[in-house]
Write an enzyme that holds these catalytic residues in place. Structure first.
Site: not given
Ligand code: COA
Length: 329
Positions: A286, A256, A116
């Site tokens: 996500n 994030h 990520c």
């Protein structure tokens, strides 16, 4: 002495697959509820790539948009970087596949794997290549088709992830210095908390590895949560320090998008009001390396940012890896 070469962010773009999977749809697949997913994660829906839609296809669409926004042609790109943990295949790289889709035949191209945090790692690489005079125009993409690696029987993970891609064109400039700072970190000792163990040389694909579901994302959510908050706040603080800026100087804080509660906890630690934190997790879930860049692109498109505004991107992911960047739009 020659003036130092800086980085100009020329444009951004993003792309999401058309198909949308809502929490209500998920209620029909696993033992979960819209209420649980919404309150525990903030996610309402996520985009799902089609069977014949690979990560490079998403990357391609996002790249076209970024090129258009930057007002340059693909031929002017002299490095292609793709941050992804869901490449089309082990090799050739998704960056090479993307290069062909863009009609190019010689620009160097490679993938980077930092989960990520991949897009922030990519900004750091692009900055170094531009400042050292090696490349002039860099196409940096964060692209993921995570739902292809999702165990749809595991309610702990399948509600969390989505697909999408974002792209940015970074260019050499004598006048601008749009990447003020990048801070990166990693700690491989946490590898087991968030991983996809199968498919690599440590565990090549076998009938057994497939049966044991080793080719799907595995996560110990609670443990990941705690470290994510700590490391994102640490990275965000360090990048501000390196840029010699305070959180008050930042127009928009773009963390994030993994869990709304993680975002709120980081914002609290950073002492930043939620009105200055960009959130689109409800629509995307996500999307790993694609999260910060797609969020940034949306913030620009909807007019939350104007030229000259300072933005801080911060991310955390498998590895563990973490990073933050202070940039000017
Ligand atoms: N629907 C309904 N119940 C669910 C569920 C779902 N989709 N997923 C888990 N549960 C249940 C669990 O089984 C558990 O039940 P139990 O108490 O009977 O065992 C209960 O909900 C609580 O689970 P817990 O793991 O304590 O929930 P949580 O509040 O920690 O939230 C996550 C779980 C995964 C949402 C959260 O830990 C998280 O977001 N972690 C970080 C994930 C992440 O960001 N990863 C990527 C980083 S880049």
């Amino acid at each position: 002495m020659n003036k130092k070469t800086g980085v100009k962010i020329l444009g951004t773009g993003s792309y999401f697959p058309k198909k949308v999977l809502t929490n209500e749809d998920l209620e029909k697949i696993v033992n979960t509820t819209n209420e649980w997913i919404t309150t525990r994660t903030g996610i309402k829906e996520r985009h799902i790539a089609e069977k014949d839609e690979a990560t490079s296809d998403l990357a391609y669409q996002a790249s076209l948009e970024a090129l258009k926004a930057a007002n340059i042609t693909a031929e002017q790109i002299d490095l292609i970087l793709v941050a992804t943990v869901t490449p089309d295949m082990s090799f050739p790289s998704t960056a090479c596949v993307l290069q062909t889709k863009l009609g190019l035949t010689s620009a160097p191209a490679f993938d980077l794997s930092a989960a990520c945090s991949g897009f922030i790692y990519g900004i750091s690489i692009a900055k170094a290549f531009i400042e050292s005079g090696v490349y002039k125009n860099i196409l940096l993409v964060g692209a993921e088709a995570l739902t292809k690696f999702t165990d749809w029987t595991d309610r702990n993970t399948c509600v969390l992830f989505g697909d999408g891609a974002g792209a940015m064109i970074l260019s050499a400039s004598e006048e601008n210095d749009d990447v003020l700072s990048v801070f990166l970190g990693a700690d491989g000792s946490y590898a087991d908390l968030l991983s996809m163990p199968g498919g690599g040389s440590a565990c090549p694909a076998t009938a057994e590895s497939v049966n044991e579901k080793k080719h799907f994302i595995r996560m110990k959510g609670k443990e990941v949560f705690k470290v994510a908050v700590l490391k994102m706040a640490l990275a965000a603080g360090k990048a501000l320090e390196m840029a010699n800026k305070k959180i008050e100087d930042i127009k928009l804080f773009i963390p994030h998008q993994a869990n709304m509660r993680i975002i709120e906890a980081v914002a609290e630690k950073m002492d930043v009001l939620m009105e200055r934190v960009f959130v689109n997790i409800h629509k995307t879930g996500n999307i790993s390396a694609a999260t910060t860049i797609t969020a940034l692109d949306e913030a620009i498109k909807i007019g939350k940012l104007k030229a000259g505004d300072l933005v801080e991107l911060v991310a955390f992911g498998g590895g563990f890896t973490w990073g933050a960047a202070v940039i000017r739009i």
